[in-house]
Design a protein around this motif. Sequence first.
Motif, short mmCIF file in Angstrom:
data_model
loop_
_atom_site.label_atom_id
_atom_site.label_comp_id
_atom_site.label_asym_id
_atom_site.label_seq_id
_atom_site.Cartn_x
_atom_site.Cartn_y
_atom_site.Cartn_z
N SER A 3 -0.86 -1.22 -9.45
CA SER A 3 -2.03 -1.57 -8.55
C SER A 3 -1.67 -1.93 -7.37
O SER A 3 -0.48 -2.45 -7.05
N HIS A 7 -4.77 1.41 -11.01
CA HIS A 7 -6.08 0.71 -10.33
C HIS A 7 -6.16 1.32 -9.06
O HIS A 7 -5.49 0.88 -8.20
N GLY A 10 -7.07 -8.93 -6.07
CA GLY A 10 -7.09 -8.25 -7.18
C GLY A 10 -6.86 -8.96 -8.58
O GLY A 10 -6.34 -8.72 -9.42
N ALA A 65 2.96 -3.88 -8.71
CA ALA A 65 1.76 -4.02 -8.02
C ALA A 65 2.29 -4.79 -6.79
O ALA A 65 3.27 -5.43 -6.85
N VAL A 112 -7.77 -7.36 -11.80
CA VAL A 112 -6.62 -6.59 -12.49
C VAL A 112 -5.70 -7.32 -13.49
O VAL A 112 -5.65 -6.96 -14.44
N SER A 160 -2.59 4.19 -5.84
CA SER A 160 -2.02 3.63 -6.97
C SER A 160 -1.80 4.79 -7.87
O SER A 160 -0.80 5.22 -8.51
#
Length: 380
Positions: free
Chosen positions: A21, A93, A33, A54, A36, A98
């Motif tokens: 992500s 995500h 986020g 991420a 997520v 991504s």
Amino acid sequence: MINILIKAVGENMKNKVTVISNMYPTNEHKSFGVFVKNQVEALRNKGLAVDVIAIDNPNKGKLNLLKKYGKWAFAFFVHLLFKGSRTSVVHAHYVFPSGWLAKWYKKLFGARFIVTAHGGDIDKMVKKSGRIFNMTKTILAEADHVIAVGQELYTTLESEFGVSRDKLSLINMGVNLDVFKVVDKSAARLRLGIPQNKTPLLFVGNIIEQKGLNDLIEAFAVLKKEQPDYELYIIGSNKDQGYFQKLETVIAETGLKESVHFLGTKQQAEVALWMAAAEVFVLPSHLEGFGLVALEAMACGTPVVGSNVGGLKYLLQQGNGMLVEAKNPAELKNALQTVLGSEELKQKLIRKGLEMAQENDQNIMTDKVINLYQLQKQKG
């Protein structure tokens, strides 16, 4: 400092799922986020081993972008090299960028490739250039399954990007009913220091123009003249300093400086308490993939007024909330006035909202995602 996350649970377990992500929260950036992270934790709570790669810093600017995307790419290559073969499912995500990283787990190791489109990647990112549009279309074509978090997004993916229904699912991120729940409003206001003679209205979201905050301020200015006890509280990240300064100027010019309260970002438990304390929750967005914060407010027993856009038009239809046209401060003011002025309507919206929250329980949504992973069919 820009931190890139490579987090694993269960060192002795074979990693089954890798989540990629470009948004993930920290204590400093609590809302970046967070949905997520919530899903990752829900997956882990159901016994899945999950790695996360991420970006956890929302800061903009060319230098920041180069640093964080460079480190993200480096973390991806390290994980791909040393743990890629242990990944049975890779879940991206946001389609781009991504999904572009995630697809390599499928290409190199045969991992099942899932991508969740959240709205901004389809409504905004693809419009930046024809190249990004084409890359997005390629990622969607190569994915084994695509998740849309809202009905309008689902329709767009099918009609404009050619994603077939047999590999497309409508699954929102779900609401955590252990966190977002009804609390007595008087008790919640007491805990938060809201004067008992004030009526709090609440907005939660990034402080950016597309969230409709100018419309909200204009509508609130009229309401405040008619009902001096109304107070507006805004929870969210100040992602655009230039816009924030303009918004503060508008607030000052309309005489609302003492009645509009910017609270910054909060941990989810505190956001939930503010939602429970509010008399009404308002989300006047110009664009909205699903509108999870509206669902969270419903779970806290607070009526919602929102724009007739994106996922909100489906979430708030059939009496679940009050829908208004986007960019229409007068209509927004009238809707807020209608809800705040009718106890009968408020109770109806609260009841319907709670039912909707139950239907979209995070546990239910997480189980749907796990079913798409098809782990029993993947390499052991």
